[in-house]
Enzyme design. Sequence first.
Site, PDB file in Angstrom:
ATOM      1  N   GLY A  29      13.732  42.802  52.876  1.00 31.77           N
ATOM      2  CA  GLY A  29      13.062  43.652  53.864  1.00 31.77           C
ATOM      3  C   GLY A  29      12.622  44.953  53.240  1.00 31.77           C
ATOM      4  O   GLY A  29      12.588  45.089  52.015  1.00 31.77           O
ATOM      5  N   ASN A  30      12.252  45.899  54.068  1.00 29.26           N
ATOM      6  CA  ASN A  30      11.855  47.212  53.548  1.00 29.26           C
ATOM      7  C   ASN A  30      12.250  48.297  54.538  1.00 29.26           C
ATOM      8  O   ASN A  30      12.792  48.005  55.607  1.00 29.26           O
ATOM      9  CB  ASN A  30      10.354  47.239  53.230  1.00 29.26           C
ATOM     10  CG  ASN A  30       9.527  46.958  54.453  1.00 29.26           C
ATOM     11  OD1 ASN A  30       9.545  47.711  55.413  1.00 29.26           O
ATOM     12  ND2 ASN A  30       8.806  45.838  54.439  1.00 29.26           N
ATOM     13  N   ARG A  31      11.964  49.548  54.198  1.00 25.01           N
ATOM     14  CA  ARG A  31      12.505  50.667  54.977  1.00 25.01           C
ATOM     15  C   ARG A  31      11.615  51.095  56.146  1.00 25.01           C
ATOM     16  O   ARG A  31      11.888  52.095  56.792  1.00 25.01           O
ATOM     17  CB  ARG A  31      12.718  51.878  54.049  1.00 25.01           C
ATOM     18  CG  ARG A  31      13.881  51.665  53.099  1.00 25.01           C
ATOM     19  CD  ARG A  31      14.018  52.841  52.156  1.00 25.01           C
ATOM     20  NE  ARG A  31      14.173  54.101  52.861  1.00 25.01           N
ATOM     21  CZ  ARG A  31      14.046  55.297  52.289  1.00 25.01           C
ATOM     22  NH1 ARG A  31      13.716  55.374  51.015  1.00 25.01           N
ATOM     23  NH2 ARG A  31      14.212  56.392  52.988  1.00 25.01           N
ATOM     24  N   SER A  32      10.559  50.350  56.421  1.00 29.01           N
ATOM     25  CA  SER A  32       9.670  50.765  57.516  1.00 29.01           C
ATOM     26  C   SER A  32      10.427  50.767  58.848  1.00 29.01           C
ATOM     27  O   SER A  32      11.112  49.805  59.191  1.00 29.01           O
ATOM     28  CB  SER A  32       8.487  49.802  57.611  1.00 29.01           C
ATOM     29  OG  SER A  32       7.783  50.046  58.795  1.00 29.01           O
TER      30      SER A  32
END
Length: 423
Positions: free
Chosen positions: A221-224
């Site tokens: 995933g990512n930090r958005s």
Amino acid sequence: MSATEAGALDDTPPRKRVIVGVTGGIAAYKACALVRSFAEAGHNVQVIPTQSALQFVGAATFEALSGNPVHIGVFENVHEVPHVRLGQEADLVVVAPATADVLARAAHGRADDLLTATLLTARCPVLFAPAMHTEMWEHPATVDNVGTLRGRGALVMEPAAGRLTGEDTGPGRLPEPDEIFGLGSMLLERADALPRDLVGCRVVVSAGGTREPLDPVRFLGNRSSGKQGYAVARLAVQRGASVTLITGPTGGLTDPAGAEMIRVSTAEEMRAAVRKHSDNADVVIMAAAVADFRPASIAESKIKKGADEPDTIPLVRNIDILAETVQRRDEGELPATRVIVGFAAETGDEHGDVLTHARSKLERKGCELLVVNAVGEGKAFEVDSNMGWILSRDGAEKALPLGSKNLMASRILDAVSGLLYAG
Ligand code: CTP
């Protein structure tokens, strides 16, 4: 003398005068959270309930939360002429909940209590957050009153849909206090009124990060946080657009009242949803942080440490949804689509600074507008404020100074609307 007293380092936003009008609906209890948010943001908050609001919440509660005395009638403290002064001095008036009755009285210029007198004397932005049963909201009388108020420049929010008092469900729920607070704060930041210029427009917005599963329990995933995309959807609704928000998991953001919500998880699901919903869209805004890669295969059971653990995890590239949307539009598959907006989060490196990378990304993606954020520690991700630039195909570059994500969203939509109405 402190630096703040010297005026040298004080970057806290100036304290504004905010009036919170509360009218008589069961959602009046939610006004308490709203009053608290404005007070905690450092503003001078004055609550003006109607007589019937006090059937639901006592004046003592509003006084304690705002730190100011509460009056409801024009004949209290007459020597201070509050029915004129409060409105004249206000920087923002928010009415939440706004019943069908107060919308009618405001639309007709009545001044039969302190709240409506204040609405008549206020020259600042006015925000109404309606709450009523669906039949009342949809009644032609209310529709006309809302139209009149919007025509005069007031921001009348779309109510949320969902469970109402009793067994009813439908549009008419009070939007969540954090959403009302966010819009009110944006009106304080934005010097000019929010135009209602997207009526009749279909806008598709993507938001949040995608999750690419590795096995039943893990994902890439990512930090958005999704906050910027949600703000764009929220502001597009308030400008009159019909909005579909396609969102990856966000960890509990409030759904923008009035937007159609499509929830997805992976990049492939987001791609399918964008393809499906962009068919008649005038505007597509890709704020989502879509994973560029996904694991080539998803393990059916949890990947364990030990002899069977893989040395590496092969990845395959995901399709670029933004570039694909531009291509479909350019090939005539999306005849309604006139503006496509991409986002770029850049850090700058030895090959160029943030804007250099952004300019070549705009060229590569082929969209009309690219919103650029400088990212890094404490910037852009998971915070409520943002700054950046909007680059457009014609070479124009507009700086977006530090402000809330709602303010940034309103500036992005100013640029979208500029292109839609450029002729
Ligand atoms: N995007 C998309 N589909 C993808 C990847 C990105 O639609 N599979 C969109 C995002 O929604 C955003 C823009 O493309 O609007 C971001 O561009 P992208 O090239 O993905 O940015 P980075 O991943 O940061 O690219 P790079 O690594 O080249 O900087």
